[in-house]
Design a protein around this motif. Structure first.
Motif: not given
Lengths: 326, 323
Positions: A122-123, A125-127, A129-130, A133-134, A137, A155, A158-159, A162-163
């Motif tokens: 789960c996290p 994906v956000g790690w 994503w972040a 952007r940074k 890393q 999931e 997939l993410f 996709n990204w």
């Protein structure tokens, strides 16, 4: 990319350290000097060491429960004294003695094991994503083969694809999940075959070869940092012992075959790495002896630190004050 | 002084998003179909902030939620939209077992600043999945705050507070209040989390109600005016819960009715009743009455009007404690 001799020597040192840490934890749980479980990594410490030794300081790393992440801890260079203090409920524990074996070193972006197998899909994906952007890393998402039964794993893949997120899905496939064998749990022998459906590059490597693991992860990390997206790295490894100390070592409902387990011991990563560093003259026997001596001294210092630390038993008021950011 | 401008509640929420995203580059939104604005609270934001900050995801709540969870650990301040609040249950494990408790279990070393938002509520006859109120399920877990606005003013102020808070905050809003208009100052402001509001002063009975049920409470108070003087308290937050404002009101009224659009058992109504009996027993002149959904799944079709709390049920409870 071939590793240099210094890199190989560092990997070897970390492997010996990790192996000593794992044996320390085994001894302590047998002696009743550890809180909770220990899920031994005996014979399977190379994957974590190889995957983590050459990560960047900003990279995010999340080991799973096998060996309670000690291979990764050795590679990351954390204070294992605070790690053991956490496993013994002491005030100097890395999480104040609250986490049992769900330890972390937030300042090192090292988030350790959870009983919710695959929680970090789960996290991650956000790690990712972040991190994208940074820009400087990436994420090494470590897990076992069993966790790829979780819907969240799909999931996350997939993410990530996709990204084009900078994530290495690093799967230690030891073929066992408690008593279940991989053939019971997955239709294909390679977990990395799942990556195909997402169009994600995937590679299967020998997880017993600490050098091969490091070479692969270095390349996958560069791929990620270049903005090319995730890679699936499947490190084939093994499980010499039971799932966690004290649980019967079964395959389904039958004891695992003793002769088969004896055969597996020939694949001990310490034996394989020692043979290679001597053959390639990376280290002399004298240097190896020195590494062993230092590892023993490190373990003694770790145990002394944890044992000297007082038991953490803060008041209810102090605990309540820690729930929310004021 | 010029009159304060009026906005619908949904636009008040959107103004909070817009102002906080302008104020702080770390704030971004993630959800499903938020760029197009499946609900109007996100409508038009993508034109100003682009797809880097108004992030649409595949239909996968764990991955969607994980975008926010992981980014919050990396210093971003995400707002994650579940569309309908019941859908949060698809990510309940990472929200309740991980996010809420993560800071404490890991030694109170890190913060997870994020807003979990969704619409909810009876009124559209959609049945339990879409209408389910989840505030009590979330509020039971320590480490996450939970609030719901009743007015456009509170909507903007609570959302601004939620975005600026360093803890995870669940901001649930009721579909039955979506187009309600009310005064909303143009400049950014905060309605503090964990602070109840005396929405209407009275002297005979304390009526606690929130969200769409606050509107029902006002209908009842208007009807009973001249006969029973009703004081309405809007808790605004369920966690932390401002029990002091309720106790202070009971010093005056001695009678308590709590409306909670949730199941009868283990609800905020139950929690308020328990706390009042625990620390305010001597203030009570009558038994506490709870007006809630009976312990049945909320049906769709034509049953909502009498199964969910409604003015008739609230009035009956108020009359009962004032006998």
């Amino acid at each position: 990319m071939a590793l240099g001799k210094e890199q190989m020597a560092l990997l070897y040192r970390n492997l010996i350290r990790a192996d000593h840490f794992d044996k320390m934890m085994m001894n302590r749980i047998m002696q009743g000097k550890l809180i909770g479980f220990y899920h031994p990594g005996d014979g399977a410490m190379a994957a974590g060491v190889g995957a983590s030794t050459f990560l960047g300081d900003n990279d995010i790393l999340n080991p799973h429960h096998r060996a309670h992440g000690l291979g990764y801890a050795a590679g990351r260079g954390i204070d294992v004294g605070r790690y053991l203090a956490e496993h013994t409920g002491k005030v100097d524990g890395c999480c104040g003695g609250r986490s049992s074996f769900h330890w972390s070193f937030p300042e090192k972006k090292l988030y350790g094991a959870s009983g919710f197998i695959g929680w970090h899909f789960c996290p991650v994906v956000g790690w990712g994503w972040a991190s994208k952007r940074k820009g400087n890393q990436m994420v090494l998402m470590a897990s076992g083969d069993g966790s790829y039964g979780q819907g969240g794993a799909h999931e996350a893949m997939l993410f990530a694809m996709n990204w084009k997120l900078p994530i290495v899905f690093f799967c230690e496939n030891n073929g066992m999940a408690i008593h279940s064998t991989i053939s019971d749990m997955h239709p294909m022998p390679d977990i990395s075959s799942l990556a195909q459906g997402y169009g994600m590059p995937a590679v299967v490597i020998d997880g017993q070869d600490v050098f091969a693991v490091a070479e692969t992860v270095i390349a996958a990390r560069e791929h990620a940092l270049a903005g090319k997206g995730p890679t699936f790295v499947e490190a084939k490894t093994l499980r010499l012992r039971e799932h966690d100390v004290g649980t019967p070592d079964l395959a389904r409902a039958e004891p695992r075959d003793a002769q088969y387990l004896e055969e597996l011991k020939k694949r001990d990563p310490v034996v394989l790495a020692t043979t290679r560093v001597l053959a390639e003259k990376v280290l002399t026997q004298k240097q190896i002896d020195e590494i062993y001596k230092e590892a023993k001294e490190e373990v003694a210092a770790i145990e002394k630190f944890a044992d000297d630390s007082p038991i953490a038993q803060p008041s209810i008021e102090e605990l309540l004050a820690g729930v929310y950011v004021a | 002084m010029s009159e304060v401008r009026e906005l619908p509640l949904v636009e008040a929420i959107r103004e909070a998003y817009r102002q906080e995203m302008e104020r702080d580059e770390r704030v971004f939104m993630v959800g499903q179909d938020i760029a197009g604005g499946i609900f109007p609270h996100t409508k038009g934001l993508v034109e100003q902030f682009g797809t880097d900050r108004i992030v649409d995801t595949p239909l996968a709540e764990v991955g969607m939620y994980g975008t926010a969870f992981g980014a919050a650990m990396e210093g971003f301040r995400p707002i994650v939209d579940f569309m309908f609040a019941g859908f949060f249950l698809n990510a309940a494990s990472p929200i309740l077992a991980q996010t809420a408790q993560f800071r404490f279990i890991h030694g109170s070393q890190m913060s997870l600043p994020m807003v979990i938002t969704a619409a909810c509520g009876a009124g559209m006859r959609l049945g339990n999945e879409h209408a389910m109120l989840v505030h009590n399920m979330i509020a039971q877990v320590p480490g996450i705050k939970v609030c719901m606005p009743s007015t456009p003013y509170d909507a903007k102020g609570l959302m601004t507070a939620a975005i600026r808070d360093d803890n995870p905050v669940a901001f649930i809003w009721h579909l039955g209040t979506m187009m309600d208009r009310g005064p909303v100052p143009e400049e950014p402001y905060v309605v503090p989390l964990g602070v109840a509001d005396v929405k209407r002063e009275g002297s005979d009975v304390t009526l606690v109600a929130n969200g769409f049920q606050y509107k029902n409470a006002e209908i009842v108070a208007d009807k009973l005016a001249g006969e029973i003087s009703v004081e309405i308290i809007d808790p605004r937050s369920f966690s932390p819960l401002d029990i002091d404002t309720i106790l202070k009101s009971l010093e005056k009224t001695g009678r308590l009715v709590v409306v909670d659009e949730s199941w009868e058992s283990r609800s905020t109504a139950s929690e308020i009743a328990a706390q009042v009996v625990d620390v305010g027993f001597d203030l009570l002149d009558a038994p506490i009455r709870r007006v809630t959904i009976p312990n049945i799944p909320l049906p769709g079709g034509h049953m909502e009007p009498y199964v969910a709390p409604n003015p008739d049920a609230i009035e009956a409870a108020v009359r009962d404690v004032c006998r």
